[in-house]
Design a protein around this motif. Structure first.
Motif, PDB file in Angstrom:
ATOM      1  N   ASP A 249       0.805  -1.225   0.000  1.00  0.00           N
ATOM      2  CA  ASP A 249       0.000   0.000   0.000  1.00  0.00           C
ATOM      3  C   ASP A 249       0.839   1.277   0.000  1.00  0.00           C
ATOM      4  O   ASP A 249       0.408   2.301  -0.535  1.00  0.00           O
ATOM      5  N   TYR A 250       2.022   1.232   0.569  1.00  0.00           N
ATOM      6  CA  TYR A 250       2.881   2.427   0.506  1.00  0.00           C
ATOM      7  C   TYR A 250       3.301   2.668  -0.944  1.00  0.00           C
ATOM      8  O   TYR A 250       3.221   3.790  -1.444  1.00  0.00           O
ATOM      9  N   GLN A 251       3.734   1.593  -1.615  1.00  0.00           N
ATOM     10  CA  GLN A 251       4.110   1.720  -3.032  1.00  0.00           C
ATOM     11  C   GLN A 251       2.945   2.279  -3.839  1.00  0.00           C
ATOM     12  O   GLN A 251       3.093   3.200  -4.635  1.00  0.00           O
ATOM     13  N   GLU A 252       1.771   1.701  -3.599  1.00  0.00           N
ATOM     14  CA  GLU A 252       0.573   2.113  -4.336  1.00  0.00           C
ATOM     15  C   GLU A 252       0.224   3.577  -4.022  1.00  0.00           C
ATOM     16  O   GLU A 252      -0.090   4.358  -4.924  1.00  0.00           O
ATOM     17  N   GLY A 253       0.315   3.954  -2.760  1.00  0.00           N
ATOM     18  CA  GLY A 253      -0.014   5.329  -2.360  1.00  0.00           C
ATOM     19  C   GLY A 253       0.899   6.333  -3.039  1.00  0.00           C
ATOM     20  O   GLY A 253       0.433   7.365  -3.566  1.00  0.00           O
ATOM     21  N   VAL A 254       2.192   6.049  -3.038  1.00  0.00           N
ATOM     22  CA  VAL A 254       3.152   6.980  -3.640  1.00  0.00           C
ATOM     23  C   VAL A 254       2.988   7.004  -5.163  1.00  0.00           C
ATOM     24  O   VAL A 254       2.950   8.081  -5.773  1.00  0.00           O
ATOM     25  N   ASN A 255       2.843   5.815  -5.758  1.00  0.00           N
ATOM     26  CA  ASN A 255       2.661   5.766  -7.221  1.00  0.00           C
ATOM     27  C   ASN A 255       1.410   6.541  -7.629  1.00  0.00           C
ATOM     28  O   ASN A 255       1.427   7.312  -8.597  1.00  0.00           O
TER      29      ASN A 255
ATOM     30  N   GLU B  51      -5.449   2.487  -5.103  1.00  0.00           N
ATOM     31  CA  GLU B  51      -6.297   1.316  -4.818  1.00  0.00           C
ATOM     32  C   GLU B  51      -5.571   0.449  -3.807  1.00  0.00           C
ATOM     33  O   GLU B  51      -4.769  -0.412  -4.166  1.00  0.00           O
ATOM     34  N   PHE B  52      -5.827   0.724  -2.552  1.00  0.00           N
ATOM     35  CA  PHE B  52      -5.121   0.017  -1.489  1.00  0.00           C
ATOM     36  C   PHE B  52      -5.662  -1.404  -1.327  1.00  0.00           C
ATOM     37  O   PHE B  52      -6.857  -1.643  -1.484  1.00  0.00           O
TER      38      PHE B  52
END
Ligand code: T3D
Length: 259
Positions: A240-246, A255-256
């Protein structure tokens, strides 16, 4: 599963409803065990990412069922505390998912303190809170003496616990005891919206935030800074961190997945 707790699961949210409306959803042994089981299931089930705790009928929960507590049924005070309320409060605080208490009516005694142990407490404008214990010659339990002074300060907490006055939902918000007070017509939609929102958030980070908040209630600053540091390093490796930053960099909605 016992009918004393209704469980509805939708959109990643589990709604747990205390269901003994004729007795104002006061806790008997059956309902206490059913709530413990339901909370444990919510902890285990990966697809559940937020929990709502509410009551059926006019009340949220009137605390201990005083009829059962005074019957000659072999259930001692020690059992009630060690097997009902203490496990419930510990589960609420250690479950690594957000728990919203949706207070639909009066919350008394252990019922009030369970509401205050939840992560966010939202009450209908017609709901109220009372410690109730002192009116029947008991001391507060279910974590009341731990959470109340931290939520509202020593003076107000002491008055609430010694006098057992009824506090309205709006007064509870004004003194920082609960998160929100909502008009009756908007209550259900507000709770659903908040729970659905929480269920789409980075659950791992929210669970770790909750652990940090728990620790911050007793840690000193050095210990707390160390813990924040190690948790931040750990969570920075999450999906979710990767997804949040991307998502931020790509100017789109994240989309967590909760992990
Ligand atoms: O073993 C141990 O006891 C240790 C553990 C302690 C934990 C605790 O939670 S101790 C505190 C226990 N709770 C109370 O003392 C609260 C008692 N209830 C009240 O003070 C009032 O009922 C309320 C302030 C919650 C609500 O008042 P009101 O006027 O809106 O409603 P009511 O008419 O008093 O109650 C409605 C019905 O619910 C009534 O039933 P009835 O007469 O219509 O058949 C009432 O008996 C029932 N009810 C309410 N609270 C309880 C209860 N029945 C059993 N146990 C209750 N706690």
């Amino acid at each position: 599963m016992s009918e004393t707790i209704l469980v509805k699961k939708e959109n990643g949210v589990a709604v747990l409803t205390l269901n003994r409306p004729k007795a104002f959803n006061s806790f008997n042994r059956e309902m206490a065990f059913a709530l413990i089981e339901a909370l444990k299931n919510c902890a285990k089930e990966e697809e559940i990412r937020a929990i709502v705790l509410t009551g059926a009928g006019r009340a949220f929960c009137a605390g201990q069922d005083l009829k059962e507590a005074t019957e000659d049924n072999g259930v001692s005070f020690e059992m009630i505390l060690n097997e009902h309320y203490n496990p419930i409060v510990k589960l609420i605080r250690t479950l690594k998912k957000p728990i919203v208490a949706a207070i639909n009516g009066v919350a008394a005694g252990a019922g009030a303190n369970i509401a205050f142990a939840c992560d966010m407490t939202i009450a209908k404008s017609t709901a109220s809170f009372t410690q109730a214990f002192s009116k029947i010659g008991l001391v507060p339990d279910s974590g009341g003496t731990f959470f109340l002074p931290r939520l509202v300060g020593l003076q107000r907490a002491t008055a609430m616990m010694m006098l057992s006055n009824k506090i309205t939902a709006q007064e509870a918000v004004d003194m920082g005891l609960i998160y929100q007070c909502v008009e009756e017509a908007d209550f259900e939609s507000t709770v659903t919206k908040l729970a659905n929102k929480l269920a789409k958030m980075p659950t791992k980070a929210l669970g770790m935030t909750k652990e940090l908040i728990n620790a911050g209630l007793t840690n000193d600053l050095n210990a707390q800074l160390d813990m924040e540091g190690s948790y931040q390093i750990e969570v920075s490796e999450s999906y979710d961190y990767q997804e949040g930053v991307n998502a931020f960099l790509e100017k789109r909605k994240p989309e967590f997945k909760g992990k």
